[in-house]
Design an enzyme around this catalytic site. Structure first.
Site, short mmCIF file in Angstrom:
data_model
loop_
_atom_site.label_atom_id
_atom_site.label_comp_id
_atom_site.label_asym_id
_atom_site.label_seq_id
_atom_site.Cartn_x
_atom_site.Cartn_y
_atom_site.Cartn_z
N ARG A 227 0.83 -1.20 0.00
CA ARG A 227 0.00 0.00 0.00
C ARG A 227 0.87 1.26 0.00
NH1 ARG A 227 -3.66 -3.33 3.28
NH2 ARG A 227 -2.64 -2.75 5.24
N PHE A 243 -10.91 -6.08 -6.15
CA PHE A 243 -10.99 -6.85 -4.90
C PHE A 243 -10.63 -5.91 -3.75
CE2 PHE A 243 -9.57 -9.75 -8.28
CZ PHE A 243 -10.59 -10.69 -8.28
N ASP A 265 -15.51 -4.29 -5.86
CA ASP A 265 -15.64 -5.49 -5.04
C ASP A 265 -17.05 -6.04 -5.22
OD1 ASP A 265 -13.78 -6.54 -2.46
OD2 ASP A 265 -15.86 -7.24 -2.47
N ASP A 312 -5.73 -7.65 -6.22
CA ASP A 312 -5.38 -8.26 -4.93
C ASP A 312 -6.53 -9.16 -4.46
OD1 ASP A 312 -4.07 -8.87 -2.55
OD2 ASP A 312 -4.85 -7.10 -1.53
N CYS A 352 -2.26 -14.20 -2.28
CA CYS A 352 -2.12 -14.66 -0.90
C CYS A 352 -2.38 -16.16 -0.80
CB CYS A 352 -3.05 -13.89 0.03
SG CYS A 352 -4.81 -14.11 -0.34
#
Length: 407
Positions: A227, A243, A265, A312, A352
């Site tokens: 970020r 996202f 989102d 992300d 992730c």
């Protein structure tokens, strides 16, 4: 709940729980791996209880390791120490806790009061995570082996963070076992229960964290460094945060003085949280637009272009059987994100998914860039933030890559 001075739940008259393991597990323990699976246990001298200290001996009956035993989990032993014998007492735990705090000393100034305090196995507390959000500590447990040691953990936290609230979060697989002890996910163990979301600061930006019911411990602290990089790259750009969840990247982009930022989102709840976060930061005046849509569909159906596209997604491979499909999905996302880039645009793609290796992920994104036919160069690749350091392969889940397109 009694406060143990030595972390063991077995009566003094009970012989120490002893395990023998497979040759492969012996080699793994000598190499520093912190887990022993049920399938690797070849024998034990008696049944064990959750949270007992169990000692592993090798084939020559020599000490190999000591750890927390969990009969309820396929991950039967979480290793605390390997090599030469050690006395695991109150002082031993204090030294390990102090080392975790020292590792983070100097990382965060007064503008950041949200960070990871203890990162599980990588800080020597296997199956336990502690995150700080201003005046609140969130203690998340992934193993029932920690239940007997809660008084010890709370005592360590009180010594370092006096007066802070402590909220308990539980992995789903141990909820029923916790209920038998009167423990519940979202329960406040120390202090008064929070009234709504907790507000904390990161790099001077205010965010809300739902520490009682939110994902993970209430916020995605692990992307802080990415970020910050977005903030430094974002000046004057039109940014898409796909996202977006509660808008972490969006607010940092606004702090970097973008021309506009779009939070995308599928969850209305997540978008509402991003808008509340913007309301907490009236000094961030960049135009912000919240769009509710399926990211995969929205990227392919529209034509709007951006100078910076951030991808992300949540984990796309929660188990090994999903790995190949996830790699293809990351490539597809990168392809569609690249199509939404203006000439000279920048793509940030992150993963992730622990079951997808960093090289597999980076290769999928770079292959999509090659197939786009547009000239590009790699700007950076990143891994874990310093407060989320990962000391063994299974803990290394986070990776990101930045690609700059020349036209």
């Amino acid at each position: 709940m009694p406060s143990p001075s030595v972390p063991t739940s077995a009566p003094l008259a009970t012989p120490r729980l002893k395990l023998t393991v497979s040759p492969a597990a012996e080699r793994s323990l000598r190499a520093g791996h912190p887990w022993v699976y049920e399938s690797s246990v070849r024998g034990q001298n008696r049944p064990g209880e959750a949270g007992e200290l169990a000692v592993v001996y090798d084939r020559r009956n020599r000490f190999l390791a000591v750890g927390l035993y969990d009969p309820h989990s396929p991950l039967r032993l979480r290793v605390l120490h390997a090599g030469s014998p050690a006395t695991v007492d109150r002082a031993w735990w204090q030294a390990r806790f102090d080392a975790a705090l020292l590792r983070r000393a100097g990382l965060f100034g007064p503008e950041t009061d949200g960070y990871r305090v203890i990162n599980g196995e990588s800080d020597g507390f296997p199956g336990l995570v502690v995150d700080r959000y201003a005046d609140t500590l969130v203690l998340k447990l992934y193993s029932a082996a920690w239940f007997p040691h809660l008084p010890l953990v709370l005592d360590l936290l009180a010594g370092a963070f006096p007066g802070l609230r402590v909220v308990l979060r539980l992995s789903r697989n141990i909820g029923a076992l916790a209920a038998e002890l009167g423990l519940a996910d979202g329960q406040t163990l120390v202090g008064e229960a929070p009234e709504g979301a907790v507000v904390f600061h990161e790099s001077g930006i205010a965010f809300e964290a739902d520490v009682v019911r939110g994902q993970k411990t209430g916020f995605f602290l692990d992307q802080r460094e990415n970020r910050r990089r977005v903030r430094d790259l974002a000046a004057g750009k039109k940014v898409l945060n796909a996202f977006s969840f509660s808008g972490g990247f969006s607010l940092y982009a606004a702090q970097g003085r973008v021309s506009e930022v779009v939070s995308l989102d599928i969850s209305r709840h997540a978008l509402d949280s991003s808008e509340r976060n913007f309301a907490l930061n009236p000094a961030l005046t960049a135009p912000h637009r919240a769009v509710q849509a399926d990211v995969f569909e929205w990227l392919t159906e529209g034509r709007e272009l951006f100078d910076l596209v951030i991808l992300d997604p949540p984990s796309l491979a929660r188990r090994e059987s999903e790995r190949e499909g996830a790699i293809r999905a990351y490539g597809r996302l990168a392809r569609d994100g690249i199509r939404r880039l203006e000439r000279g645009g920048l793509l940030l793609s992150a993963s992730c998914s622990a079951h997808v290796s960093a090289e597999e992920f980076w290769d999928a994104v770079r292959a999509a860039a090659d197939r786009s036919g547009r000239p590009w160069r790699e700007v950076a690749r990143t891994r874990h933030a310093p407060d989320h350091h990962a000391s063994f392969p299974e803990a290394q889940y986070l990776k990101a890559i930045y690609l700059q397109f020349e036209d």
